[in-house]
Design an enzyme around this catalytic site. Structure first.
Site, short mmCIF file in Angstrom:
data_model
loop_
_atom_site.label_atom_id
_atom_site.label_comp_id
_atom_site.label_asym_id
_atom_site.label_seq_id
_atom_site.Cartn_x
_atom_site.Cartn_y
_atom_site.Cartn_z
N SER A 1 0.85 -1.20 0.00
CA SER A 1 0.00 0.00 0.00
C SER A 1 0.88 1.24 0.00
O SER A 1 2.02 1.20 0.49
CB SER A 1 -0.88 0.00 1.25
OG SER A 1 -1.57 1.23 1.36
N TYR B 1 -1.62 -1.06 10.69
CA TYR B 1 -1.82 -1.39 9.27
C TYR B 1 -0.67 -0.85 8.42
O TYR B 1 -0.08 -1.58 7.61
CB TYR B 1 -3.16 -0.83 8.79
CG TYR B 1 -3.35 -1.01 7.29
CD1 TYR B 1 -3.64 -2.27 6.76
CD2 TYR B 1 -3.20 0.05 6.41
CE1 TYR B 1 -3.78 -2.45 5.40
CE2 TYR B 1 -3.35 -0.12 5.04
CZ TYR B 1 -3.64 -1.38 4.53
OH TYR B 1 -3.77 -1.56 3.18
N1 LIG Z 1 -8.87 -0.69 -0.79
C1 LIG Z 1 -7.84 0.11 -0.56
O1 LIG Z 1 -8.01 1.34 -0.42
C2 LIG Z 1 -6.44 -0.45 -0.51
C3 LIG Z 1 -5.35 0.43 -0.67
C4 LIG Z 1 -4.07 -0.07 -0.63
C5 LIG Z 1 -3.85 -1.42 -0.43
N2 LIG Z 1 -4.92 -2.26 -0.27
C6 LIG Z 1 -4.63 -3.68 -0.03
O2 LIG Z 1 -5.27 -4.43 -1.05
C7 LIG Z 1 -5.50 -5.77 -0.58
C8 LIG Z 1 -6.92 -6.18 -0.94
O3 LIG Z 1 -7.82 -5.34 -0.25
P1 LIG Z 1 -9.21 -4.86 -0.88
O4 LIG Z 1 -9.16 -3.38 -0.96
O5 LIG Z 1 -9.53 -5.64 -2.10
O6 LIG Z 1 -10.17 -5.23 0.35
P2 LIG Z 1 -11.49 -6.15 0.43
O7 LIG Z 1 -12.46 -5.79 -0.63
O8 LIG Z 1 -11.91 -6.03 1.87
O9 LIG Z 1 -10.93 -7.61 0.14
C9 LIG Z 1 -10.10 -8.27 1.09
C10 LIG Z 1 -9.97 -9.73 0.71
O10 LIG Z 1 -9.16 -10.37 1.70
C11 LIG Z 1 -9.86 -11.52 2.17
N3 LIG Z 1 -9.56 -11.80 3.57
C12 LIG Z 1 -9.78 -10.99 4.64
N4 LIG Z 1 -9.46 -11.63 5.77
C13 LIG Z 1 -9.06 -12.88 5.41
C14 LIG Z 1 -8.63 -14.03 6.13
N5 LIG Z 1 -8.53 -14.02 7.47
N6 LIG Z 1 -8.31 -15.16 5.45
C15 LIG Z 1 -8.40 -15.18 4.09
N7 LIG Z 1 -8.79 -14.13 3.35
C16 LIG Z 1 -9.12 -12.98 4.01
C17 LIG Z 1 -11.34 -11.19 1.99
O11 LIG Z 1 -12.09 -12.39 1.85
P3 LIG Z 1 -12.98 -13.11 2.98
O12 LIG Z 1 -13.61 -12.03 3.82
O13 LIG Z 1 -13.96 -13.90 2.18
O14 LIG Z 1 -12.03 -13.97 3.74
C18 LIG Z 1 -11.30 -10.45 0.67
O15 LIG Z 1 -11.32 -11.35 -0.39
C19 LIG Z 1 -5.21 -5.73 0.93
O16 LIG Z 1 -3.95 -6.30 1.18
C20 LIG Z 1 -5.21 -4.25 1.26
O17 LIG Z 1 -4.39 -3.96 2.37
C21 LIG Z 1 -6.21 -1.81 -0.31
#
Ligand SMILES: NC(=O)c1ccc[n+]([C@@H]2O[C@H](COP(=O)([O-])OP(=O)(O)OC[C@H]3O[C@@H](n4cnc5c(N)ncnc54)[C@H](OP(=O)(O)O)[C@@H]3O)[C@@H](O)[C@H]2O)c1
Length: 269
Positions: A145, A158
């Site tokens: 991130s 985080y």
């Molecule tokens: N959105 C942003 O603004 C942003 C910015 C920078 C970086 N990121 C990074 O991008 C990545 C993806 O995030 P996203 O934005 O796509 O968020 P999201 O929509 O909340 O998706 C998160 C994913 O992680 C899975 N997950 C959560 N807890 C888990 C667990 N204990 N075991 C297995 N899977 C788990 C969730 O699936 P289940 O709930 O079905 O397990 C879901 O598929 C993350 O690493 C986040 O830090 C996001």
């Protein structure tokens, strides 16, 4: 996409939503075998059906697991081994945040975040690297991130987990380059997914202040895969995110501290 076209199997973590789901959609057209994992099996099954319809030549396997649990992680690896699945592309995407002051944080939210964002990402890379070396190459895409570039009050743990992901990726890239394994740290700014809602504490009031800009998840994924093809070490998808990263890295640390202390805080909301 010559590099990806020469790969055989991609394991995508956090494939049930957001950026991970988008990785699955974009990779299914390029990599012949896709393995989807996350906790919500129903969501993964729905995505698998869509992938099979959109890319009929691609084989899709669904293996649900809670990756914050070391036993479930071991079971995922054992299930893949039993099925003869040896991923040569690891999309280490699953991650969660916890927004609010550290002093008031609930340990049951911090502990699984550390285990997912750091331990699981490291464990899966550690488990899959030997197979990649044996097969002559591979790719590890670690979703970090922009938050990993600077300390963030109210997002202290985080942001620190993402600093780990970026640092780990850079070192691993140097270690594994000679084996034909590409490692890239993907560092998005804010993206509209379920992330913000999940990071908000129960009864937690106002949302995370992400005043600057949002990037569509489609672009985050396409730019990161293009960067992987070019052999890049780190990508900040979108011009504004890249500009913000360049600005942060050029800023003296004393200025950075001052800027972060003036940032709108949850507790002041
Ligand atoms: N959105 C942003 O603004 C942003 C910015 C920078 C970086 N990121 C990074 O991008 C990545 C993806 O995030 P996203 O934005 O796509 O968020 P999201 O929509 O909340 O998706 C998160 C994913 O992680 C899975 N997950 C959560 N807890 C888990 C667990 N204990 N075991 C297995 N899977 C788990 C969730 O699936 P289940 O709930 O079905 O397990 C879901 O598929 C993350 O690493 C986040 O830090 C996001």
């Amino acid at each position: 996409m010559a590099f990806l076209k020469s790969r055989s199997t991609a394991l995508i973590t956090g494939a049930s939503a957001g950026i991970g789901e988008e990785y699955a959609l974009q990779l299914a057209r390029r990599v012949p075998n896709i393995v989807l994992t996350a906790r919500r099996a129903e969501r993964l099954d729905q995505l698998a059906q869509r992938l099979r319809a959109e890319a009929p030549d691609t084989s899709v396997t669904v293996l649900p697991a809670d990756l914050s649990d070391p036993d479930e992680r071991a079971s995922l690896l054992a299930r893949m081994a039993a099925l003869g699945i040896v991923p040569d592309v690891l999309i280490n995407n699953a991650g969660v945040g916890d927004y609010g002051e550290f002093a008031g944080a609930a340990w049951p939210r911090i502990s699984p975040m550390l285990r997912l964002n750091i331990e699981s990402l490291t464990h899966l890379a550690h488990a899959l690297v030997p197979g990649m070396i044996a097969s002559g190459g591979g790719a590890i895409v670690n979703v970090s991130s922009l938050a990993g570039e600077l300390p963030i009050p109210d997002f202290a743990v985080y942001a620190a987990t993402k600093a780990y992901v970026t640092s780990f990726s850079e070192a691993l890239r140097i270690e594994l380059g000679g084996h034909g394994i590409r490692v890239i740290a993907v560092c998005p700014g804010p993206v509209h997914t379920e992330f913000g809602e999940i990071a908000r504490r129960p009864g937690g009031g106002r949302d995370i202040p992400r005043w600057w800009f949002f990037m569509p998840k489609e672009r985050v994924v396409s730019e990161s895969l293009a960067a992987l093809e070019r052999g890049r070490a780190r990508v900040f998808p979108g011009k504004r995110t890249a500009l913000a990263a360049a600005f942060i890295s050029a800023m003296p640390v004393a200025w950075l501290r001052r800027a972060m202390s003036l940032r709108p805080r949850k507790s002041r909301g």
